[in-house]
Scaffold this active site. Structure first.
Site, PDB file in Angstrom:
ATOM      1  N   PRO A 174     -47.282 -61.037  48.552  1.00  0.00           N
ATOM      2  CA  PRO A 174     -48.514 -61.316  47.808  1.00  0.00           C
ATOM      3  C   PRO A 174     -49.469 -62.244  48.553  1.00  0.00           C
ATOM      4  O   PRO A 174     -49.110 -63.362  48.901  1.00  0.00           O
ATOM      5  CB  PRO A 174     -48.013 -61.940  46.513  1.00  0.00           C
ATOM      6  N   GLU A 175     -50.665 -61.750  48.830  1.00  0.00           N
ATOM      7  CA  GLU A 175     -51.752 -62.566  49.379  1.00  0.00           C
ATOM      8  C   GLU A 175     -52.858 -62.577  48.322  1.00  0.00           C
ATOM      9  O   GLU A 175     -52.630 -62.168  47.182  1.00  0.00           O
ATOM     10  CB  GLU A 175     -52.208 -62.001  50.720  1.00  0.00           C
TER      11      GLU A 175
END
Length: 288
Positions: A2-3
């Site tokens: 997750p960014e």
DNA sequence: TTCTGCTCCTGAGGGC
DNA sequence: TGCCCTCAGGAGCAGA
């Protein structure tokens, strides 16, 4: 992993699912799920009404009526899922939050335990536990000129600077590689050797690639990222370099290469992204 | 003060 | 089949 686009997708899903609901109970199942810097015990959340869900970079927080914040970082494999209470617990379930009404609950699942939760009081703009990181590219008050000037003070490789959440937040390994490819910059180029025009363009490309990813629900490179409903994003299908070692560059056809960088991988096109004559630290390399 | 490298952790996948 | 090793990487910390 997750960014920013993935965390924003999660934030949006959480906001739809839990704002206005009152927390009945919290349960923690793994000691690493709690950040040791948490300012309060989790029991303090019980009876609190959720009023908003915020985000800066990869940090997100659930704010309650009593000015408390459940701050979260998903790390590499953290997931927030809204699940029916009757559904069997996931293998890597780390925490559970139930509400006074409804047949569902919020679960925090994290295979690699790099993610964490914490309770934090309010800071001037964001919760104290997220106040040390810089604004992200989606922040309305993000100042490109100021960030460009701060990057120009860095002697490190540009990719390392992009990943430094104190310079600008939200960019991780995948979008750093994609942004650098779009801007035709080699990841090992010394940050202070780039021009203001190059850096402005790099930030523009980073904004573009993350906006495109957000529009399709983020990048699900493996099963470690899903939204709050358990659905994958679709941006992995349009990645230009990340995870495409050996495949032809979309611009010039040259095979994408993978190099080792700061204990992780960098993917790049060796033709479009020219190897710097002088890399960060002053070591001289030859073009290849 | 700035920069760099290490550490934490788990599961998948490959080699033997 | 089972064991061992490598790899993935965000963020914080220690040491240079």
């Amino acid at each position: 992993m997750p960014e920013l686009p993935e965390v924003e997708t999660v934030r949006s899903g959480l906001a739809n699912a839990i704002v206005g609901r009152t927390i009945r109970n919290t349960s923690i199942f793994h000691h690493r799920a709690i950040n040791p810097k948490s300012e309060f015990d989790f029991a303090i959340l019980e009876g609190q009404k959720v009023i908003s869900v915020g985000r800066r970079g990869k940090f997100l927080w659930i704010r309650t009526q009593g000015s408390l914040n459940l701050v979260a970082h998903l790390g590499m494999s953290g997931q927030f899922l809204i699940q029916p209470k009757r559904k069997t617990d996931e293998v890597h379930l780390r925490a559970r939050i139930s509400f006074t009404k409804g047949t569902d609950e919020l679960r925090f699942i994290d295979q690699r335990t790099f993610g964490w939760l914490a309770i934090s009081g309010d800071g001037p703009e964001v919760p104290l536990m997220a106040s040390h990181i810089a604004r992200d590219l989606f922040d309305p008050e993000f100042n490109t000129k100021l960030v460009v000037e701060s990057i120009l003070l860095k002697k490190s490789e540009i990719k390392r600077v992009l990943l430094d959440q104190k310079v600008l937040s939200g960019i991780g390994n995948i979008y750093a590689d994609e942004s650098l490819w779009r801007a035709r910059i080699h990841p090992q180029t010394a940050a202070n050797s780039l021009t203001r025009r190059q850096l402005s363009n790099l930030l523009r490309q980073a904004t573009a690639v993350m906006s495109e990813a957000l529009a399709v629900g983020g990048t699900s490179f493996d099963e470690l990222y899903v939204n709050v409903n358990g659905q994958s994003g679709y941006f992995d299908r349009t990645l230009a370099v990340y995870g495409r070692e050996g495949e032809p560059c979309d611009r010039c056809g040259t095979p994408i290469i993978r190099i080792s960088f700061a204990n992780r991988s960098s993917h790049l096109c060796p033709k479009c992204q020219i190897w710097p004559a002088i890399s960060a630290g002053g070591t001289i390399f030859e073009n290849r």
